[in-house]
Design a protein around this motif. Structure first.
Motif, short mmCIF file in Angstrom:
data_model
loop_
_atom_site.label_atom_id
_atom_site.label_comp_id
_atom_site.label_asym_id
_atom_site.label_seq_id
_atom_site.Cartn_x
_atom_site.Cartn_y
_atom_site.Cartn_z
N ALA A 67 0.83 -1.21 0.00
CA ALA A 67 0.00 0.00 0.00
C ALA A 67 0.86 1.26 0.00
CB ALA A 67 -0.93 0.00 1.21
N LYS A 68 2.06 1.19 0.58
CA LYS A 68 2.93 2.37 0.61
C LYS A 68 3.80 2.47 -0.65
CE LYS A 68 4.66 6.11 2.58
NZ LYS A 68 5.61 6.55 1.58
N GLY A 69 3.65 1.50 -1.55
CA GLY A 69 4.39 1.59 -2.81
C GLY A 69 5.67 0.78 -2.85
N GLY A 70 5.83 -0.15 -1.90
CA GLY A 70 7.00 -1.03 -1.91
C GLY A 70 7.05 -1.86 -3.19
N ASN A 71 8.27 -2.25 -3.56
CA ASN A 71 8.47 -2.96 -4.82
C ASN A 71 7.98 -4.42 -4.72
OD1 ASN A 71 10.09 -4.72 -6.72
ND2 ASN A 71 10.63 -2.69 -7.46
N LEU A 72 6.99 -4.77 -5.53
CA LEU A 72 6.37 -6.09 -5.45
C LEU A 72 7.35 -7.21 -5.79
CD1 LEU A 72 3.93 -7.99 -5.15
CD2 LEU A 72 3.31 -7.43 -7.51
N ARG A 73 8.11 -7.03 -6.86
CA ARG A 73 9.09 -8.08 -7.24
C ARG A 73 10.05 -8.34 -6.08
NH1 ARG A 73 11.88 -7.40 -13.10
NH2 ARG A 73 10.38 -8.57 -14.32
N ALA A 74 10.55 -7.26 -5.47
CA ALA A 74 11.53 -7.41 -4.37
C ALA A 74 10.88 -8.07 -3.16
CB ALA A 74 12.10 -6.05 -4.00
N MET A 75 9.59 -7.84 -2.95
CA MET A 75 8.92 -8.46 -1.80
C MET A 75 8.76 -9.97 -2.02
SD MET A 75 5.20 -7.72 -0.07
CE MET A 75 4.22 -9.14 -0.52
N ILE A 76 8.33 -10.35 -3.20
CA ILE A 76 8.11 -11.78 -3.44
C ILE A 76 9.47 -12.51 -3.45
CG2 ILE A 76 7.14 -13.51 -5.01
CD1 ILE A 76 5.04 -11.73 -3.67
N ALA A 77 10.48 -11.88 -4.05
CA ALA A 77 11.81 -12.51 -4.05
C ALA A 77 12.32 -12.67 -2.62
CB ALA A 77 12.78 -11.67 -4.88
N GLU A 78 11.98 -11.73 -1.75
CA GLU A 78 12.39 -11.83 -0.35
C GLU A 78 11.74 -13.04 0.31
OE1 GLU A 78 14.78 -9.98 0.99
OE2 GLU A 78 14.58 -11.30 2.72
N LEU A 79 10.47 -13.27 0.01
CA LEU A 79 9.78 -14.44 0.59
C LEU A 79 10.43 -15.74 0.11
CD1 LEU A 79 7.71 -12.26 1.43
CD2 LEU A 79 5.91 -13.78 0.65
N TYR A 80 10.96 -15.71 -1.11
CA TYR A 80 11.62 -16.89 -1.67
C TYR A 80 13.07 -17.02 -1.17
CZ TYR A 80 8.13 -18.29 -5.21
OH TYR A 80 7.02 -18.77 -5.87
N GLY A 81 13.55 -16.03 -0.41
CA GLY A 81 14.93 -16.07 0.09
C GLY A 81 15.96 -15.80 -0.99
N LYS A 82 15.58 -15.05 -2.01
CA LYS A 82 16.48 -14.85 -3.15
C LYS A 82 17.32 -13.57 -3.00
CE LYS A 82 15.13 -18.49 -5.44
NZ LYS A 82 14.62 -18.56 -6.80
N ALA A 83 18.44 -13.54 -3.72
CA ALA A 83 19.37 -12.41 -3.61
C ALA A 83 18.76 -11.11 -4.11
CB ALA A 83 20.63 -12.73 -4.41
N THR A 84 17.71 -11.19 -4.93
CA THR A 84 17.04 -10.00 -5.45
C THR A 84 15.95 -9.49 -4.51
OG1 THR A 84 15.60 -11.53 -6.62
CG2 THR A 84 17.43 -10.58 -7.88
N GLY A 85 15.81 -10.12 -3.36
CA GLY A 85 14.78 -9.70 -2.40
C GLY A 85 15.13 -8.36 -1.76
N CYS A 86 14.15 -7.77 -1.10
CA CYS A 86 14.36 -6.41 -0.57
C CYS A 86 15.36 -6.37 0.58
CB CYS A 86 13.04 -5.77 -0.19
SG CYS A 86 12.13 -6.61 1.11
N THR A 87 15.65 -7.50 1.23
CA THR A 87 16.80 -7.54 2.15
C THR A 87 17.78 -8.62 1.69
OG1 THR A 87 15.95 -9.10 3.80
CG2 THR A 87 15.34 -6.83 4.09
#
Ligand code: TPP
Ligand code: MG
Length: 312
Positions: A67-87
């Protein structure tokens, strides 16, 4: 305006339904605390915020992040534990951040982002930036000492903070009445010297309009405000399933919340062709984000000790 709200609500609901669908495959490596049923709070509040305003949230923050405009791709990649995730794949669903969008952090530890939000608001005030901070937390967090210290300090210094309590009636499986002698959370907030208000039924228009008034007051220098939004978590505390069999709540309690769901109510009023177009566009965007996550690499072994605290 209804189209904008519908798109926002549908996008978050669809993302989390996809998370729930994929979860049993074990491709998502992080525990997930779904916001399904609670999206109207994040959407209603964030509709009133500026791009340079800041939000902090909890482990249940997929809705807030989006809702605040966070990057969707980076959020889903983060859930997958991928290097492209937001952390970079190290934080998972509970530790989301998007500095460019003003999502400054979410945490697994109940109540811990509230003082961070207050500190950030202090910095904004000292810089004279005119921006504000919205601090999101659950009804369980108001029992933490950090909540009370933060409320007191924010009121004392007249900081530009909107405290947003998402009261979904439970902390894991404990109902509010089993935890708090007094259910009126607004009275607690008001006792620190700030305006506090209660929004019943989780309607997105009401939340947006009441927040807009609070946000204008904060920008005009009122100091902090507190808004308690009643809402309801449809899924289990953590994970993709229903939990009525656990025995701590009943389907009958949930049913009025299903009936007053803002997404369904707005969707039913939209022109069917417009609704179908929005759903189609959102589904394509979400599919792209999951494909991005699936095709991204895991962090390499050399990343094991970067960006983490450790003993040398
Ligand atoms: C400091 C701390 N105490 C306890 C926990 C365990 N815990 C995780 S979620 C949770 C419930 C919090 O409920 P609430 O704040 O209402 O948020 P909700 O899950 O309902 O969104 C608890 C007690 C924790 N993570 N951190
Ligand atoms: Mg709760």
């Amino acid at each position: 305006m209804s189209e904008v709200l519908f798109r926002e609500l549908y996008r978050i609901r669809h993302v989390e339904q996809e998370v729930a669908r994929v979860y049993p495959t074990d491709k998502i490596k992080s525990p997930v605390h779904l916001s399904i049923g609670q999206e109207a709070v994040s959407v209603g509040v964030c509709q009133t915020l500026r791009a340079d305003d800041i939000v902090f949230g909890t482990y249940r923050s997929h809705a807030l992040f989006l809702a605040k405009g966070g990057n969707l791709r980076a959020m889903i990649a983060e859930l997958y534990g991928k290097a492209t995730g937001c952390t970079r794949g190290k934080g998972g669903s509970m530790h989301l951040i998007d500095v460019a969008a003003g999502v400054m952090g979410t945490s697994a530890v109940v109540g811990t982002t509230i003082p961070l939000a207050v500190g950030y608001a202090y910095a904004l005030k000292m810089r004279g930036s005119g921006a504000l901070v919205a601090a999101f937390f659950g009804d369980g967090a108001v029992d933490e000492g950090a909540f009370h210290e933060s409320m007191n300090f924010a009121a004392l210094k007249k900081l530009p903070v909107l405290f947003v309590c998402e009261n979904n009636l439970y902390a894991i499986h404990s109902p509010q009445a089993a935890r708090q002698a007094k259910s009126n959370l607004c009275e607690r907030a008001a006792s620190y010297g700030m305006h506090a208000e209660h929004v019943e039924y989780g309607d997105v228009f009401t939340i947006r309009d009441r927040t807009a008034a609070a946000v204008s007051a904060i920008r005009a220098g009122s100091g902090p405000r507190f808004i308690e939004c009643m809402t309801y978590r449809w899924k289990e505390h953590v994970g993709p399933g229903d939990d009525f069999a656990a025995g701590y709540r009943t389907r009958a309690e949930a049913e009025p919340w299903y009936a007053r769901d803002s997404l369904n109510l707005i969707g039913a009023r939209l022109d069917p062709a417009v609704r179908a177009r929005i759903e189609h566009e959102v589904q394509a965007e979400v599919r792209d984000a999951f494909e991005f996550a699936e095709s991204s690499p895991f962090p390499g072994h050399e990343e094991l000790l970067t960006d983490v605290y450790g003993v040398a």
